[in-house]
Design a protein around this motif. Structure first.
Motif, short mmCIF file in Angstrom:
data_model
loop_
_atom_site.label_atom_id
_atom_site.label_comp_id
_atom_site.label_asym_id
_atom_site.label_seq_id
_atom_site.Cartn_x
_atom_site.Cartn_y
_atom_site.Cartn_z
N GLY A 82 59.55 143.67 77.22
CA GLY A 82 60.35 143.70 76.22
C GLY A 82 61.70 142.94 76.39
O GLY A 82 61.62 141.61 76.50
N GLU A 83 62.96 143.75 76.41
CA GLU A 83 64.38 142.88 76.48
C GLU A 83 64.36 142.05 77.71
O GLU A 83 64.93 141.07 77.74
N GLU A 84 63.83 142.57 78.88
CA GLU A 84 63.87 141.66 80.19
C GLU A 84 62.87 140.65 79.93
O GLU A 84 63.42 139.54 80.37
N ARG A 85 61.95 140.43 79.43
CA ARG A 85 60.88 139.55 79.10
C ARG A 85 61.69 138.35 78.46
O ARG A 85 61.68 137.21 78.68
N ARG A 86 62.36 138.84 77.22
CA ARG A 86 63.06 137.79 76.50
C ARG A 86 63.94 137.15 77.09
O ARG A 86 64.31 135.92 77.22
N GLN A 87 64.82 137.83 78.06
CA GLN A 87 65.72 137.24 78.72
C GLN A 87 65.39 136.48 79.91
O GLN A 87 65.95 135.47 80.09
N ALA A 88 64.35 136.62 80.48
CA ALA A 88 63.58 135.79 81.40
C ALA A 88 63.38 134.44 80.88
O ALA A 88 63.50 133.47 81.42
N TRP B 14 66.68 127.67 80.01
CA TRP B 14 68.01 127.13 80.51
C TRP B 14 67.77 126.41 81.95
O TRP B 14 68.46 125.38 82.31
N ALA B 15 66.91 126.68 82.73
CA ALA B 15 66.60 125.91 83.81
C ALA B 15 65.85 124.65 83.39
O ALA B 15 66.17 123.67 84.00
N PHE B 16 65.05 124.67 82.50
CA PHE B 16 64.35 123.48 82.04
C PHE B 16 65.42 122.43 81.22
O PHE B 16 65.41 121.34 81.64
N ARG B 17 66.38 122.93 80.75
CA ARG B 17 67.40 122.25 80.32
C ARG B 17 68.10 121.57 81.26
O ARG B 17 68.58 120.47 81.19
N CYS B 18 68.42 122.22 82.41
CA CYS B 18 69.12 121.59 83.61
C CYS B 18 68.32 120.51 84.39
O CYS B 18 68.81 119.54 84.69
N VAL B 19 66.93 120.75 84.10
CA VAL B 19 66.15 119.79 84.73
C VAL B 19 66.24 118.33 83.60
O VAL B 19 66.30 117.37 84.52
N PHE B 20 66.19 118.68 82.60
CA PHE B 20 66.29 117.52 81.54
C PHE B 20 67.70 116.73 81.83
O PHE B 20 67.84 115.69 82.09
N THR B 21 68.77 117.51 82.04
CA THR B 21 70.12 116.94 82.72
C THR B 21 69.90 116.08 83.67
O THR B 21 70.41 114.86 83.86
N VAL C 47 66.05 140.55 86.32
CA VAL C 47 66.26 139.62 85.49
C VAL C 47 67.72 139.31 85.30
O VAL C 47 68.18 137.99 85.75
N PRO C 48 68.86 140.20 85.39
CA PRO C 48 70.11 140.15 85.55
C PRO C 48 70.58 139.46 86.74
O PRO C 48 71.55 138.48 86.61
N LEU C 49 69.80 139.39 87.84
CA LEU C 49 70.37 138.67 88.95
C LEU C 49 69.82 137.15 88.98
O LEU C 49 70.48 136.28 89.32
N ILE C 50 68.80 136.91 88.02
CA ILE C 50 68.18 135.55 88.16
C ILE C 50 69.11 134.99 87.17
O ILE C 50 69.48 133.90 86.93
N ARG C 51 69.68 135.63 86.11
CA ARG C 51 70.50 135.41 85.09
C ARG C 51 71.79 134.80 85.76
O ARG C 51 72.58 133.73 85.33
N GLU C 52 72.29 135.62 86.81
CA GLU C 52 73.59 135.04 87.56
C GLU C 52 73.25 133.85 88.09
O GLU C 52 74.42 132.88 88.17
N LEU D 192 74.20 126.44 85.54
CA LEU D 192 74.86 125.69 84.34
C LEU D 192 76.03 125.02 84.63
O LEU D 192 76.60 124.19 84.19
N VAL D 193 76.84 125.97 85.60
CA VAL D 193 78.10 125.50 85.97
C VAL D 193 78.11 124.17 86.84
O VAL D 193 78.92 123.19 86.73
N GLN D 194 76.93 124.14 87.89
CA GLN D 194 76.68 122.96 88.43
C GLN D 194 76.37 121.82 87.46
O GLN D 194 76.78 120.69 87.63
N ARG D 195 75.60 122.13 86.33
CA ARG D 195 75.46 120.93 85.44
C ARG D 195 76.73 120.56 84.78
O ARG D 195 76.91 119.21 84.56
N ARG D 196 77.53 121.59 84.21
CA ARG D 196 78.90 120.84 83.70
C ARG D 196 79.65 120.29 84.82
O ARG D 196 80.48 119.56 84.32
N ASN D 197 79.56 120.54 86.02
CA ASN D 197 80.39 119.72 86.93
C ASN D 197 79.60 118.69 87.71
O ASN D 197 80.26 117.94 88.34
N ALA D 198 78.67 118.24 86.95
CA ALA D 198 77.84 117.03 87.45
C ALA D 198 77.55 117.02 88.83
O ALA D 198 77.50 116.06 89.48
N ASP D 199 77.24 118.43 89.40
CA ASP D 199 76.85 118.59 90.95
C ASP D 199 75.40 118.50 90.83
O ASP D 199 74.40 119.30 91.14
#
Length: 399
Positions: A150-156, A162-169, A108-113, A119-126
């Motif tokens: 556990g914590e890994e599932r929460r982070q997932a 956040w992925a769905f938030r980017c779809v919205f944008t 999951v940490p790699l997915i988070r990266e 999210l940077v692409q979203r803020r840059n309107a790419d």
């Protein structure tokens, strides 16, 4: 029936009005606006403000996107953006059923990266890069939430939200409002498991945007105020992020009040946002840019919502966007300034502002209805005798 690509919103209102068999007076009564305003908007003498578009859409039983002409299909096809959106639609169909993949997901940490880069692409309107990256990331996040614990599932789940938030944008920016609403529902589903207070606040922020587009300002204000109450006293992993979300929610409320033509309410919300911004300074978290600069650009936008174009131009002179500022927000600001100059009768300054927006975030600027409406109005000022720069810009926009 095919319609001209440079048909302005007022002309679309007129067309839909006639299809409903309504007179201008009849539409004015249904939309609770003046007959004079409808007449001037339909002939292009006044801008179709977002508030008027929402009111006319309700009265005509169509969507605001119908009156804005969104999505801009010809330009989307020319840029092949429509082909990139379809895989996202497919990916959004599964969010709660585990994949039958035989291989485990990446940690999951790699997915988070990768979500961080998204999210940077979203803020840059790419928008194009976002569209390419989203389908695979959505699938990977869905897989991760079902095979971790556990914590890994929460982070997932946080990554999925956040992925769905980017779809919205992406979907909202391109005019696919139906897809944006689906994405909003998906954020609501993922946020509780993510157990991150800023995510429900983000959901409220986006939900207020959708009801604002429909003209339900009182609903939007209730949504925002409930979110502000929910944030009060919350303990978060990122306290600065909660301050940022509080700030942008105050600004959302100010815009809602401006759309409702309640200047006193809008000013009160702006003042509350200014006080908070003086305490926090510039912050960047939860995918938002917050601080004194954001308050300043919102003040410009709200003045335009209130049809105070001269005031909007004066306020814009006080705004200084720092180096490296959120490109999506910066481009939106220059589109707002361009709109104000357009209707204040300053065509040279209007086009210069729109060109600045284009240089900062070309994809966002190209597909935003504010750009198109301003360009069509500027073309009308010249009565067909456009400068070469305006003609080139209009061709690029598709207006």
């Amino acid at each position: 029936m095919a319609h001209s690509a440079d048909e302005h919103t007022g002309a679309r209102i007129k067309r839909h009005r006639k299809e409903r068999g309504l007179t201008q007076h009849g539409l004015a009564l249904r939309a609770h606006v003046s007959h004079s305003l409808i007449s001037k908007v339909e002939c292009g003498q006044k801008p179709a403000s977002p508030a008027l578009v929402a009111a006319c859409a309700r009265a005509l039983a169509v969507t605001p996107a119908d009156l804005l002409g969104q999505p801009y299909a010809d330009e989307l096809r020319r840029d092949r953006m429509d082909a990139l959106v379809q895989p996202i639609r497919v990916g959004m169909e599964n969010w709660d059923i585990p994949h039958d993949w035989e291989t485990p997901p990446r940690p999951v940490p790699l997915i988070r990266e990768d979500i961080g880069r998204l999210l940077v692409q979203r803020r840059n309107a790419d928008l194009m890069d976002m569209a390419r990256d989203l389908p695979a990331l959505i699938d990977e996040c869905v897989h991760a939430v079902h095979v971790t614990s556990g914590e890994e599932r929460r982070q997932a789940h946080e990554c999925l939200a956040w992925a769905f938030r980017c779809v919205f944008t992406l979907a909202w920016g391109l005019g696919y409002h139906d897809l944006a609403i689906v994405a909003l529902d998906r954020v609501a589903a993922a946020a509780p498991v993510a157990d991150e207070p800023g995510l429900p606040a983000m959901h409220a922020y986006l939900r207020a945007q959708t009801v604002m587009a429909s003209g339900r300002y009182e609903v939007g204000l209730r949504v925002v105020d409930q979110a502000l109450r929910d944030l009060d006293g919350q303990n978060a992993r990122r306290p600065g992020g909660l301050q940022a979300m509080t700030g942008v929610l105050l600004l959302r409320a100010a815009v809602l009040a401006g759309r409702a033509q309640d200047a006193d309410h809008a000013d009160a919300r702006l003042d509350a946002a200014r006080r908070l911004a003086r305490e926090t300074g510039e912050l960047s978290d939860y995918g938002v840019a917050w601080g004194p600069v954001n308050v300043g650009v919102h003040a410009v936008a709200i003045a335009s919502e209130l049809d105070e174009y001269g005031q909007a131009i004066e306020l814009a002179r006080e705004v200084r966007l720092p180096q490296g500022y959120d490109r999506a927000r910066a481009a939106h600001h220059w589109m707002d300034v361009g709109r104000a100059h357009t209707w204040a009768g300053n065509p040279t300054e209007a086009l210069a502002s729109l060109q600045r927006a284009r240089r900062i975030a070309p994809q966002q600027t190209r597909y935003h209805p504010t750009t198109r409406e301003s360009v069509i109005a500027l073309k009308g000022v010249g009565r067909g005798r456009m400068s070469g720069e305006l003609a080139d810009f209009a061709a690029w926009v598709g207006a």
